[in-house]
Design a protein around this motif. Structure first.
Motif, PDB file in Angstrom:
ATOM      1  N   PRO A   1       0.817  -1.222   0.000  1.00 19.23           N
ATOM      2  CA  PRO A   1       0.000   0.000   0.000  1.00 19.23           C
ATOM      3  C   PRO A   1       0.852   1.275   0.000  1.00 19.23           C
ATOM      4  CG  PRO A   1      -0.781  -1.585   1.636  1.00 19.23           C
ATOM      5  CD  PRO A   1       0.533  -2.117   1.131  1.00 19.23           C
ATOM      6  N   GLN A   2       1.954   1.256   0.742  1.00 16.39           N
ATOM      7  CA  GLN A   2       2.818   2.446   0.774  1.00 16.39           C
ATOM      8  C   GLN A   2       3.506   2.675  -0.568  1.00 16.39           C
ATOM      9  OE1 GLN A   2       5.470   3.071   4.107  1.00 16.39           O
ATOM     10  NE2 GLN A   2       4.222   1.748   5.439  1.00 16.39           N
ATOM     11  N   PHE A   3       3.894   1.576  -1.215  1.00 15.21           N
ATOM     12  CA  PHE A   3       4.570   1.703  -2.514  1.00 15.21           C
ATOM     13  C   PHE A   3       3.610   2.278  -3.574  1.00 15.21           C
ATOM     14  CE2 PHE A   3       7.789  -1.964  -1.526  1.00 15.21           C
ATOM     15  CZ  PHE A   3       8.387  -1.161  -0.561  1.00 15.21           C
ATOM     16  N   ILE A   4       2.377   1.805  -3.530  1.00 13.84           N
ATOM     17  CA  ILE A   4       1.395   2.328  -4.482  1.00 13.84           C
ATOM     18  C   ILE A   4       1.131   3.805  -4.201  1.00 13.84           C
ATOM     19  CG2 ILE A   4      -1.037   2.206  -5.207  1.00 13.84           C
ATOM     20  CD1 ILE A   4      -0.822  -0.854  -4.940  1.00 13.84           C
ATOM     21  N   GLU A   5       1.090   4.126  -2.900  1.00 15.66           N
ATOM     22  CA  GLU A   5       0.850   5.531  -2.520  1.00 15.66           C
ATOM     23  C   GLU A   5       2.019   6.411  -2.970  1.00 15.66           C
ATOM     24  OE1 GLU A   5       1.159   8.931   0.284  1.00 15.66           O
ATOM     25  OE2 GLU A   5       2.514   7.209   0.118  1.00 15.66           O
ATOM     26  N   ARG A   6       3.232   5.891  -2.875  1.00 11.93           N
ATOM     27  CA  ARG A   6       4.412   6.651  -3.337  1.00 11.93           C
ATOM     28  C   ARG A   6       4.304   6.917  -4.849  1.00 11.93           C
ATOM     29  NH1 ARG A   6       9.102   4.013  -1.075  1.00 11.93           N
ATOM     30  NH2 ARG A   6       9.423   5.731   0.403  1.00 11.93           N
ATOM     31  N   LEU A   7       3.904   5.891  -5.596  1.00 14.63           N
ATOM     32  CA  LEU A   7       3.757   6.054  -7.047  1.00 14.63           C
ATOM     33  C   LEU A   7       2.634   7.049  -7.371  1.00 14.63           C
ATOM     34  CD1 LEU A   7       4.695   5.268  -9.871  1.00 14.63           C
ATOM     35  CD2 LEU A   7       3.251   3.227  -9.755  1.00 14.63           C
ATOM     36  N   GLU A   8       1.592   6.997  -6.551  1.00 20.24           N
ATOM     37  CA  GLU A   8       0.466   7.916  -6.724  1.00 20.24           C
ATOM     38  C   GLU A   8       0.930   9.367  -6.606  1.00 20.24           C
ATOM     39  OE1 GLU A   8      -2.885   6.402  -4.453  1.00 20.24           O
ATOM     40  OE2 GLU A   8      -3.532   8.476  -4.122  1.00 20.24           O
ATOM     41  N   ARG A   9       1.775   9.638  -5.610  1.00 21.96           N
ATOM     42  CA  ARG A   9       2.280  11.004  -5.427  1.00 21.96           C
ATOM     43  C   ARG A   9       3.174  11.422  -6.600  1.00 21.96           C
ATOM     44  NH1 ARG A   9       5.511  11.437  -0.670  1.00 21.96           N
ATOM     45  NH2 ARG A   9       5.510   9.158  -0.389  1.00 21.96           N
ATOM     46  N   ALA A  10       3.909  10.473  -7.135  1.00 20.83           N
ATOM     47  CA  ALA A  10       4.815  10.778  -8.264  1.00 20.83           C
ATOM     48  C   ALA A  10       4.033  11.046  -9.553  1.00 20.83           C
ATOM     49  CB  ALA A  10       5.799   9.636  -8.471  1.00 20.83           C
ATOM     50  N   VAL A  11       3.038  10.198  -9.814  1.00 21.18           N
ATOM     51  CA  VAL A  11       2.245  10.357 -11.049  1.00 21.18           C
ATOM     52  C   VAL A  11       1.467  11.674 -11.034  1.00 21.18           C
ATOM     53  CG1 VAL A  11       0.249   9.422 -12.307  1.00 21.18           C
ATOM     54  CG2 VAL A  11       2.123   7.901 -11.618  1.00 21.18           C
ATOM     55  N   ALA A  12       1.110  12.140  -9.817  1.00 26.90           N
ATOM     56  CA  ALA A  12       0.328  13.377  -9.692  1.00 26.90           C
ATOM     57  C   ALA A  12       1.101  14.613 -10.160  1.00 26.90           C
ATOM     58  CB  ALA A  12      -0.138  13.567  -8.254  1.00 26.90           C
TER      59      ALA A  12
ATOM     60  N   PRO B   1      -5.008  11.186 -16.731  1.00 24.55           N
ATOM     61  CA  PRO B   1      -3.656  10.626 -16.870  1.00 24.55           C
ATOM     62  C   PRO B   1      -2.729  10.914 -15.689  1.00 24.55           C
ATOM     63  CG  PRO B   1      -4.064  12.352 -18.521  1.00 24.55           C
ATOM     64  CD  PRO B   1      -5.369  12.049 -17.871  1.00 24.55           C
ATOM     65  N   PHE B   2      -2.927  12.058 -15.017  1.00 26.73           N
ATOM     66  CA  PHE B   2      -2.016  12.382 -13.922  1.00 26.73           C
ATOM     67  C   PHE B   2      -2.621  12.062 -12.548  1.00 26.73           C
ATOM     68  CE2 PHE B   2      -0.435  14.873 -17.546  1.00 26.73           C
ATOM     69  CZ  PHE B   2       0.843  14.320 -17.620  1.00 26.73           C
ATOM     70  N   THR B   3      -3.555  11.139 -12.561  1.00 25.40           N
ATOM     71  CA  THR B   3      -4.088  10.587 -11.320  1.00 25.40           C
ATOM     72  C   THR B   3      -3.893   9.073 -11.393  1.00 25.40           C
ATOM     73  OG1 THR B   3      -5.770  12.315 -11.212  1.00 25.40           O
ATOM     74  CG2 THR B   3      -6.162  10.334  -9.888  1.00 25.40           C
ATOM     75  N   LEU B   4      -3.132   8.512 -10.477  1.00 23.38           N
ATOM     76  CA  LEU B   4      -2.926   7.067 -10.515  1.00 23.38           C
ATOM     77  C   LEU B   4      -4.220   6.379 -10.093  1.00 23.38           C
ATOM     78  CD1 LEU B   4      -0.500   5.028 -11.049  1.00 23.38           C
ATOM     79  CD2 LEU B   4      -0.542   4.695  -8.559  1.00 23.38           C
ATOM     80  N   VAL B   5      -4.753   5.572 -10.991  1.00 26.20           N
ATOM     81  CA  VAL B   5      -6.022   4.887 -10.706  1.00 26.20           C
ATOM     82  C   VAL B   5      -5.749   3.395 -10.575  1.00 26.20           C
ATOM     83  CG1 VAL B   5      -8.304   4.316 -11.606  1.00 26.20           C
ATOM     84  CG2 VAL B   5      -7.385   6.625 -11.915  1.00 26.20           C
ATOM     85  N   HIS B   6      -6.140   2.827  -9.434  1.00 26.24           N
ATOM     86  CA  HIS B   6      -5.951   1.406  -9.194  1.00 26.24           C
ATOM     87  C   HIS B   6      -7.227   0.648  -9.555  1.00 26.24           C
ATOM     88  CE1 HIS B   6      -4.454  -1.981  -6.254  1.00 26.24           C
ATOM     89  NE2 HIS B   6      -4.782  -2.432  -7.442  1.00 26.24           N
ATOM     90  N   ASP B   7      -7.178  -0.040 -10.695  1.00 26.19           N
ATOM     91  CA  ASP B   7      -8.315  -0.881 -11.078  1.00 26.19           C
ATOM     92  C   ASP B   7      -8.211  -2.164 -10.269  1.00 26.19           C
ATOM     93  OD1 ASP B   7      -9.888  -2.888 -12.297  1.00 26.19           O
ATOM     94  OD2 ASP B   7      -9.856  -1.828 -14.226  1.00 26.19           O
ATOM     95  N   GLN B   8      -9.052  -2.266  -9.249  1.00 31.09           N
ATOM     96  CA  GLN B   8      -8.928  -3.376  -8.280  1.00 31.09           C
ATOM     97  C   GLN B   8      -9.253  -4.713  -8.928  1.00 31.09           C
ATOM     98  OE1 GLN B   8      -7.892  -2.992  -5.080  1.00 31.09           O
ATOM     99  NE2 GLN B   8      -8.027  -0.762  -4.799  1.00 31.09           N
ATOM    100  N   ALA B   9     -10.210  -4.706  -9.859  1.00 35.48           N
ATOM    101  CA  ALA B   9     -10.611  -5.969 -10.490  1.00 35.48           C
ATOM    102  C   ALA B   9      -9.450  -6.559 -11.282  1.00 35.48           C
ATOM    103  CB  ALA B   9     -11.816  -5.735 -11.395  1.00 35.48           C
ATOM    104  N   LYS B  10      -8.804  -5.715 -12.070  1.00 36.04           N
ATOM    105  CA  LYS B  10      -7.689  -6.198 -12.894  1.00 36.04           C
ATOM    106  C   LYS B  10      -6.347  -6.124 -12.169  1.00 36.04           C
ATOM    107  CE  LYS B  10      -9.750  -4.664 -17.310  1.00 36.04           C
ATOM    108  NZ  LYS B  10      -9.691  -3.563 -18.278  1.00 36.04           N
ATOM    109  N   ASP B  11      -6.332  -5.445 -11.020  1.00 32.07           N
ATOM    110  CA  ASP B  11      -5.093  -5.188 -10.278  1.00 32.07           C
ATOM    111  C   ASP B  11      -4.050  -4.481 -11.153  1.00 32.07           C
ATOM    112  OD1 ASP B  11      -4.002  -5.131  -7.787  1.00 32.07           O
ATOM    113  OD2 ASP B  11      -2.998  -7.080  -7.942  1.00 32.07           O
ATOM    114  N   ILE B  12      -4.513  -3.420 -11.771  1.00 30.89           N
ATOM    115  CA  ILE B  12      -3.649  -2.628 -12.659  1.00 30.89           C
ATOM    116  C   ILE B  12      -3.658  -1.173 -12.215  1.00 30.89           C
ATOM    117  CG2 ILE B  12      -3.455  -1.684 -15.009  1.00 30.89           C
ATOM    118  CD1 ILE B  12      -4.432  -4.342 -16.086  1.00 30.89           C
ATOM    119  N   LEU B  13      -2.474  -0.543 -12.287  1.00 30.59           N
ATOM    120  CA  LEU B  13      -2.351   0.884 -11.979  1.00 30.59           C
ATOM    121  C   LEU B  13      -2.277   1.662 -13.288  1.00 30.59           C
ATOM    122  CD1 LEU B  13       0.471   0.382  -9.335  1.00 30.59           C
ATOM    123  CD2 LEU B  13      -1.931   0.957  -8.817  1.00 30.59           C
ATOM    124  N   TYR B  14      -3.214   2.593 -13.505  1.00 31.10           N
ATOM    125  CA  TYR B  14      -3.211   3.411 -14.715  1.00 31.10           C
ATOM    126  C   TYR B  14      -2.708   4.816 -14.409  1.00 31.10           C
ATOM    127  CZ  TYR B  14      -6.006  -0.158 -17.047  1.00 31.10           C
ATOM    128  OH  TYR B  14      -6.433  -1.338 -17.606  1.00 31.10           O
TER     129      TYR B  14
END
Ligand SMILES: [Zn+2]
Ligand SMILES: [Zn+2]
Ligand SMILES: [Zn+2]
Ligand SMILES: [Zn+2]
Lengths: 481, 481
Positions: free
Chosen positions: B20-31, B121-134
């Motif tokens: 969860p922290q790693f995804i959150e770190r990527l979220e801040r970067a993509v923003a 595009p500049f918001t990291l979206v976690h598609d939970q069903a596919k487990d993909i970060l867009y």
């Protein structure tokens, strides 16, 4: 060529006398930036139409009509943009006289000082030393349009009767595809234009700069595109180069089979359709005032494909040619881009001459392109299609109107004009001929170096004034023919 | 391949825990829209560099430097535009340990929702069903860059020592030509990078979507242009068609001789330079997880030039290819334009492989083009020149770093990775190898369908998390090698 001269000296003198007024009339016309290709300037085009109506009214024209052509079709920024009107008018309606329709256009090409003009494009500047008038529209086509009005003014001031009935047809969309004009000619053929015997167009140029010409032929133009389709989207040449059939490779191969570097068309069956060159026609080329040097000067290079004036002129207007214009969909910018374009569209056109049939030509082109593509055994798909076509036009340079115009030219310029054709097309010529069923004469006013669509467009004062005399004299000789 | 497994389970578990922290770190970067190609977004690129400095500082990196690269050379709108800084940092400086330099870039390609993105595009979206970060930058290259930071965090939280000294080198101009980076590597080779034993780059992708790969080769690229010059200015094809030697005719003829529709280069002497295919290399292709169907799906068509996976892959990365990219100066718009372009510039490039010498290739290309043009006997002039070149790169897939990365991959993914090459080039690879004199490993994190430069760029969560494990595991195996 000897002929019975008409006593036109008083007319020519009057035109000389009125020179300052004629220049002033052109000055007022050039001051209206009637650029049909710029939507924001549409009110100026309309204003220019109204200027003509005012002038026609003052000169005594009757039955003046402002024919609206409706809404301009897309693409347009303003969906309600109205086409500029066609201005119609009559001078004389005598059933004893022949009726001549004169066509011209009152719209102009875009122009801006920043493009490199030496003077303000929408201010007519009279260079007294060179006796040249500079300004957008001076030669194309406001000078010639006003020429007809000047002829009427001269007759009025002399108290002379015009020897023919004149019908004017001035449009405001010529530089933007003459939208709506074909339909108008169609509609008015049996109405406003019902009694017309002859159509005269003054909207082209001398071949060179020193000898007047009368133009009796134009080439046609069939414009084609070859569409090659490959991958679903543009690809990166690093990732896909060497593994996918590239549409550009196929297109370039096919385009390379159309014409040789010496200008010879490589599509079978075309040269068999060209009208044979008779000895009589062949001899015509010897007289024409033109030179390869003059050609090179106009082209700005020494890359002419022909070494004699005669060959050069024949290939300019009596033989077909094929030009490769470009490719849509490929990389066209500066620098380097490593793209494999997914869909590319090659553009080329063929200039047509008698007796190339347009539909037959299409067939030969399609067959050739498809056969060359088949040889490549490519998995890509190819489609070839006609974008537009326009037929060639040739008239009889010995008919009544050409003979009359030749006599007037000799009266004014003291020289027999050259009878020339042009390599390009003026579609309206064919429209008038076909829809009214009458002969058309192309009677140019300006010189070959006037720069109609370029910066520093100009009209020499002698061309303007002698041009008015020639137009006027022509009407008198034609009336007697 | 059997090998002695290291006890890395606690590290892998910790990485799972920190997901969860790693995804959150990527979220801040993509923003942070750090688009290097958009001058107006330059402050955002700088902000992204500062974000990294903050993160590195918090994780305990030392000697963190913000290396300025000066003013961006033209063409730029703002003549004083500063290049984004290169961020350098160290984690550990023990003389007993090997030193690994990791390179990544913190700038991204442009992106806008209107281009067709399903999400911002500049918001990291976690598609939970596919487990993909867009999100833009998720896979190129913010995910991999943060991967190294995540590895340090996991070590810190476990109280583990890092088995190597790590040097990070993160640039902010990769998507815009890596301006200034070569010079920086040159300058720092004996300074900041003095003790570096190995360079690892995580900025490419798996070949397909299901099997990890290690990349040991890249093709080079020599990009050429052919300039054909004719008349002094663009001419009208009606007036000049058939009388002047048209530059397009010559250019198309010459371009048509470069490559055939089956992809075979027609320039003599090139195929003789290609390294022979050994039986050992030939056998490698059988193992690789790839298919012609997968290729067709990526290309969006069925226009592959090869029918077997083996042929396809060889032509993708071990044989040269030639692509015709387009023509500058010709008509490239939609519709029809009757222009004879005065000067046209054909663009093409050749992807190079061992042992094609770049200078020798240039010679062969120039000779071929000039000879083909001479055959045309055209009065036009032709010039052919190299726009830029970049050499191919091939490493030894059995060296210490590849072996270490292979073991880590097996630990994490339970499968031996494919050893692949790429058709494209990553110029920085060769720069590091040559300027530092050390081996380079390309260790990709994302999948072949991540859409790095497209809409809906994504990174699968398993790739992100297992990618972090692989990066971490790799450092441990490499330390022991
Ligand atoms: Zn005109
Ligand atoms: Zn015009
Ligand atoms: Zn990248
Ligand atoms: Zn990228």
């Amino acid at each position: 060529m000897s002929y019975e001269k008409l006593p036109l000296e008083p007319l020519f003198q009057k035109i000389d006398e009125l020179k300052p007024q004629f220049i002033e009339r052109l000055e007022r016309a050039v001051a209206i930036p009637s650029v049909s290709g710029d939507e924001t300037l549409r009110p100026q085009v309309v204003k220019m139409g109204e200027f003509l109506i005012t002038e026609l009214t003052a000169l005594g024209f009757t039955d003046i009509q402002r024919k609206e052509l409706g809404t301009q079709p897309p693409p347009v920024a303003d969906a309600n943009l109205q086409l500029p009107p066609v201005i119609l008018g009559r001078f004389g309606t005598s059933p004893e006289k022949k009726t001549v329709l004169v066509y011209g256009h009152y719209d102009v090409q875009p122009a801006a000082k920043e493009d490199g003009w030496a003077t303000e494009p929408f201010t007519l500047v009279h260079d007294q030393a060179k006796d040249i008038l500079y300004g957008r529209g001076s030669t194309d086509d406001k000078g010639p349009v006003l020429g007809w009005l000047n002829v009427i003014q001269a007759h009025n001031e002399l108290g002379w009767e015009l020897p023919v009935n004149l019908v004017v047809c001035f449009e405001g969309m010529e530089e933007s595809g003459s939208l709506g004009l074909d339909e108008l000619i169609e509609r008015e053929a049996k109405e406003y234009f019902a009694k017309v015997d002859q159509v005269t167009i003054s909207d082209n140029y001398w071949l060179g700069t020193s000898k007047p010409v009368l133009t009796y032929g134009l080439r046609g133009c069939n414009y084609y595109q070859i569409i090659v389709n490959g991958p679903g989207a543009d690809l990166h040449s690093g990732v896909f180069g060497g593994t996918i059939a590239e549409p550009m490779t196929d297109l370039i191969k096919v385009m390379s089979t159309l014409v040789n570097s010496d200008g010879l068309i490589q599509i079978e069956g075309i040269k068999e359709m060209i009208a044979p060159l008779t000895d009589k026609e062949n001899a015509l080329y010897d007289e024409i005032d033109f030179s390869v040097d003059e050609f090179n000067a106009a082209a700005g290079s020494e890359t002419c494909l022909h070494t004699t004036k005669q060959d050069l002129l024949k290939h300019r207007w009596r033989f077909p040619s094929l030009s490769l214009h470009g490719i849509e969909g490929a990389f066209s910018g500066t620098g380097a881009k490593t793209v494999i374009p997914a869909k590319v569209i090659g553009k080329f056109s063929i200039r047509t001459v008698p007796n190339i049939e347009s539909a037959k030509l299409d067939q030969l082109v399609f067959q050739h392109v498809e056969a060359e593509f088949a040889k490549l055994k490519s998995p890509n798909t190819l489609k070839v299609e006609l974008i537009h076509d326009g037929n060639y036009w040739v008239s009889n340079p010995f008919n009544d109107s050409f003979t009359a115009a030749s006599k007037a030219t000799q009266d004014v310029w003291g020289i027999v004009p050259d009878f020339t054709r042009e390599g390009g097309s003026i579609p309206i010529t064919l429209s008038f001929e076909q829809k009214l069923g009458v002969d058309v004469l192309l009677l140019p006013m300006g010189r070959g170096d006037d720069g109609a669509h370029s910066i520093n467009e100009k009209l020499d004062v002698p061309n303007y004034i002698n041009g008015c005399k020639t137009l006027g004299g022509y009407l008198h000789y034609y009336a007697k023919a």
